[in-house]
Design a protein around this motif. Sequence first.
Motif, PDB file in Angstrom:
ATOM      1  N   ARG A 215       3.204   1.734  -1.938  1.00 20.90           N
ATOM      2  CA  ARG A 215       3.554   0.599  -2.379  1.00 20.90           C
ATOM      3  C   ARG A 215       3.252   0.163  -3.810  1.00 20.90           C
ATOM      4  O   ARG A 215       3.168  -0.914  -4.467  1.00 20.90           O
ATOM      5  CB  ARG A 215       3.864  -0.557  -1.578  1.00 20.90           C
ATOM      6  CG  ARG A 215       4.413  -0.469  -0.110  1.00 20.90           C
ATOM      7  CD  ARG A 215       4.223  -1.759   0.668  1.00 20.90           C
ATOM      8  NE  ARG A 215       4.769  -2.816   0.129  1.00 20.90           N
ATOM      9  CZ  ARG A 215       5.933  -2.975  -0.007  1.00 20.90           C
ATOM     10  NH1 ARG A 215       6.889  -2.354   0.643  1.00 20.90           N
ATOM     11  NH2 ARG A 215       6.321  -4.449  -0.477  1.00 20.90           N
ATOM     12  N   ASP A 216       2.820   1.304  -4.554  1.00 25.89           N
ATOM     13  CA  ASP A 216       2.464   1.238  -5.871  1.00 25.89           C
ATOM     14  C   ASP A 216       3.604   0.640  -6.861  1.00 25.89           C
ATOM     15  O   ASP A 216       3.478  -0.156  -7.814  1.00 25.89           O
ATOM     16  CB  ASP A 216       1.918   2.244  -6.560  1.00 25.89           C
ATOM     17  CG  ASP A 216       3.039   3.496  -6.486  1.00 25.89           C
ATOM     18  OD1 ASP A 216       3.989   3.455  -5.707  1.00 25.89           O
ATOM     19  OD2 ASP A 216       2.788   4.451  -7.332  1.00 25.89           O
ATOM     20  N   TRP A 217       5.017   0.673  -6.395  1.00 28.34           N
ATOM     21  CA  TRP A 217       5.949   0.385  -7.130  1.00 28.34           C
ATOM     22  C   TRP A 217       6.125  -1.382  -7.538  1.00 28.34           C
ATOM     23  O   TRP A 217       6.561  -2.011  -8.247  1.00 28.34           O
ATOM     24  CB  TRP A 217       7.393   0.650  -6.745  1.00 28.34           C
ATOM     25  CG  TRP A 217       7.602   0.233  -5.324  1.00 28.34           C
ATOM     26  CD1 TRP A 217       7.038   1.051  -4.216  1.00 28.34           C
ATOM     27  CD2 TRP A 217       8.321  -0.752  -4.846  1.00 28.34           C
ATOM     28  NE1 TRP A 217       7.597   0.458  -2.918  1.00 28.34           N
ATOM     29  CE2 TRP A 217       8.325  -0.552  -3.307  1.00 28.34           C
ATOM     30  CE3 TRP A 217       8.783  -1.817  -5.483  1.00 28.34           C
ATOM     31  CZ2 TRP A 217       8.760  -1.575  -2.865  1.00 28.34           C
ATOM     32  CZ3 TRP A 217       9.448  -2.785  -4.692  1.00 28.34           C
ATOM     33  CH2 TRP A 217       9.565  -2.747  -3.259  1.00 28.34           C
ATOM     34  N   THR A 218       5.206  -2.107  -6.341  1.00 23.83           N
ATOM     35  CA  THR A 218       5.049  -3.452  -6.425  1.00 23.83           C
ATOM     36  C   THR A 218       4.040  -4.103  -7.556  1.00 23.83           C
ATOM     37  O   THR A 218       4.060  -5.200  -7.607  1.00 23.83           O
ATOM     38  CB  THR A 218       5.055  -4.007  -5.116  1.00 23.83           C
ATOM     39  OG1 THR A 218       3.653  -3.424  -4.756  1.00 23.83           O
ATOM     40  CG2 THR A 218       5.936  -3.608  -4.029  1.00 23.83           C
ATOM     41  N   GLU A 219       3.441  -3.102  -8.044  1.00 26.20           N
ATOM     42  CA  GLU A 219       2.201  -3.389  -8.860  1.00 26.20           C
ATOM     43  C   GLU A 219       1.340  -4.418  -8.258  1.00 26.20           C
ATOM     44  O   GLU A 219       0.908  -5.323  -8.923  1.00 26.20           O
ATOM     45  CB  GLU A 219       3.086  -3.912 -10.444  1.00 26.20           C
ATOM     46  CG  GLU A 219       3.927  -2.888 -10.737  1.00 26.20           C
ATOM     47  CD  GLU A 219       4.381  -3.229 -12.175  1.00 26.20           C
ATOM     48  OE1 GLU A 219       3.929  -4.396 -12.734  1.00 26.20           O
ATOM     49  OE2 GLU A 219       5.544  -2.999 -12.514  1.00 26.20           O
ATOM     50  N   PRO A 220       0.693  -4.046  -7.239  1.00 24.55           N
ATOM     51  CA  PRO A 220      -0.104  -4.954  -6.346  1.00 24.55           C
ATOM     52  C   PRO A 220      -1.472  -4.871  -7.039  1.00 24.55           C
ATOM     53  O   PRO A 220      -2.361  -5.805  -6.383  1.00 24.55           O
ATOM     54  CB  PRO A 220      -0.110  -4.326  -5.061  1.00 24.55           C
ATOM     55  CG  PRO A 220       0.049  -2.892  -5.163  1.00 24.55           C
ATOM     56  CD  PRO A 220       0.890  -2.631  -6.378  1.00 24.55           C
ATOM     57  N   GLY A 221      -1.936  -4.128  -7.785  1.00 27.13           N
ATOM     58  CA  GLY A 221      -3.468  -3.768  -8.437  1.00 27.13           C
ATOM     59  C   GLY A 221      -3.971  -2.597  -8.095  1.00 27.13           C
ATOM     60  O   GLY A 221      -3.551  -2.026  -6.864  1.00 27.13           O
ATOM     61  N   THR A 222      -4.836  -2.030  -8.814  1.00 28.30           N
ATOM     62  CA  THR A 222      -5.137  -0.684  -8.633  1.00 28.30           C
ATOM     63  C   THR A 222      -5.936  -0.669  -7.348  1.00 28.30           C
ATOM     64  O   THR A 222      -5.884   0.130  -6.296  1.00 28.30           O
ATOM     65  CB  THR A 222      -6.045  -0.338  -9.831  1.00 28.30           C
ATOM     66  OG1 THR A 222      -5.308  -0.127 -11.187  1.00 28.30           O
ATOM     67  CG2 THR A 222      -6.838   1.070  -9.552  1.00 28.30           C
TER      68      THR A 222
END
Length: 274
Positions: A215-222
Amino acid sequence: MLRGRRSVLRIVACLGAAATAGLLVSERAQTPGRPAAPRTVGGPPAAAAPPAKASVYRLQPMTAYTPPRFRRAVPPVRRRPFLRMSGAGRTMVLTFDDGPDPRYTPGILSTLREYDVRAMFFVCGEMATDNRDLLREMADAGHVVGNHTWSHPLIPKLPPSRIREELGRTSEVIEKTLGTPPLWYRAPFGAWNRHSFEIGAELGMEPLAWTVDSRDWTEPGTRTIVRRVLDGAGPGVVVLSHDAGGDRSQSVAALRDYLPELLGAGYRITVPRR
């Protein structure tokens, strides 16, 4: 350490997990009388395995199986996509969708090169046509270049003619650039339908989904992306990440953190043999 895997996107009710061809787990093909193989059983937590020597991490293709280059959509045509590897020991597959993007793809390629591992890149035709040098860099490094349609549409809302155009145009760009057409494809959003399986088969491609969505596309943090990948790690897992479609700097940074962790836990990062 492992906390179980996230379910696939809500529109992917069609995804299943039965073994086929001894490669990746999927629903059996539409061949009458063909028995379905049992589900793959997950192995021990990654932390339980002692660290392996660096030589173990080098590319070890999971199988000699190669999907046919071109064929008519006759049985067997998949009814559901492959979800994970089967019978391949402590191996995992890393996949990256939506690229190539000159802002982020080079960073991912650099990290993969540093650890001498291979991944799969499912590219969109409208991105690939303007970044053919990155396609060639992927292929030259031994990565698998797959088809992710031309413009990333929601496949079930398209008529068959549009599905054929989306997949066909992208395969054409890949073949003209690399000399061979793609052997794998992935539906945007993980949304498949019967027409997509049939048209993909006509183009000589096999469908691949995923087991773990970062779910990296939500830009949740590294740190969140790293945790999701490590918590979902396991034998046969296919990880979904992205190298385009938005700000993917977190995805680039996360790979630098979780890749050595996976390797240190004894996992081999591999790809299907072309």
